[in-house]
Design an enzyme around this catalytic site. Sequence first.
Site, PDB file in Angstrom:
ATOM      1  N   ASP A  23      32.962  53.773 112.540  1.00  0.00           N
ATOM      2  CA  ASP A  23      32.081  54.180 111.443  1.00  0.00           C
ATOM      3  C   ASP A  23      30.829  54.855 111.991  1.00  0.00           C
ATOM      4  O   ASP A  23      30.110  54.275 112.793  1.00  0.00           O
ATOM      5  CB  ASP A  23      31.668  52.972 110.597  1.00  0.00           C
TER       6      ASP A  23
ATOM      7  N   ASP B  17      32.897  53.582 119.068  1.00  0.00           N
ATOM      8  CA  ASP B  17      32.767  52.978 117.754  1.00  0.00           C
ATOM      9  C   ASP B  17      33.481  53.874 116.751  1.00  0.00           C
ATOM     10  O   ASP B  17      33.873  55.008 117.077  1.00  0.00           O
ATOM     11  CB  ASP B  17      31.276  52.838 117.415  1.00  0.00           C
TER      12      ASP B  17
END
Length: 329
Positions: A18, A16
């Site tokens: 953020d 991922d």
Amino acid sequence: MTEASLVSQFDAVLSDLDGVVYAGPHAIPGAVESLQRLESVGVCLGYVTNNASRTPAQVAAHLRELGAPAEDNQVVSSSQAAGDLLAGLLAPGSRVMITGSPALAHEVELVGLTPVHSAKENPVAVVQGFNPEIGWKDLAEASYVVAAGALWVATNTDMSIPQARGIAPGNGTLVAAVASATGKQPRVAGKPEAPLFHSAARRLKSERPIVVGDRLDTDILGGNRAGFATAAVLTGVDTPESILAARSSERPGYLLADLTELHEPYPEIVEDDSTFRCGKATAEVQDGLITVTGSEKDLDAWRAACAAWWAANPDAAEATSPRLEWLEN
């Protein structure tokens, strides 16, 4: 003999962005260096993001600015997944109202559909993705079309986004506004659905990927649904407390402080007569109480607590809030 690192068990990392690689415009300490090391140990790298406000090329460019290794095709976004989903459900050239960014409109155009921006243009579908510029008028236009019966696709339903200044509302809050107005629910293209992860693994020709994320409800749930190994890092949204309390489908296989721990051996968790030991910490469950011998600041203590609680509650359909008692070693 040197113990093998955690990442050596896998052929790819699906990361991922953020809350894992960066928070806002800044890289999380140690993240870039950890990603750079993957190539030297023969592990592929892909980025799986629910951020639909930028194109994969823009995301990759941002990552390169931070010093992280990133080719455009290493980024798989929920806007791409939304475009694919719409293309499979609509006739070529169909009008789709964009409640989101220019990047989302571009992905819709790439799959042969026609982006529009008003209910007056008679769209047959609405696609909703995050855009910090979205206002009430945009949500109202989406609501008019959805209420009239059009197909409604959301790129993702993340309720929050980690920013440099803290946690901010995500696309899920905007989707919830339209849902409240219309009484309808969208089809979701990105996390926590499995196809986004499967697509990323196929791109990397990976058979043994590990999904790394900071959110249980998107990254970990999606990785688990895809049948992949999962690791939660503590640099974003979820905390040791929320991870301990997680429902079964959102429980990660590994608990890491940050990406640097991919390159370290993962501590063994040993069960001995219902007592779980990790490093110098132990944990056991009796009558709904977790007794942990160790420090709250020691991640091994939380790993032992998770192992004990999850073994005692293997089929939790909802998140729980177990009682904890901490004892010094």
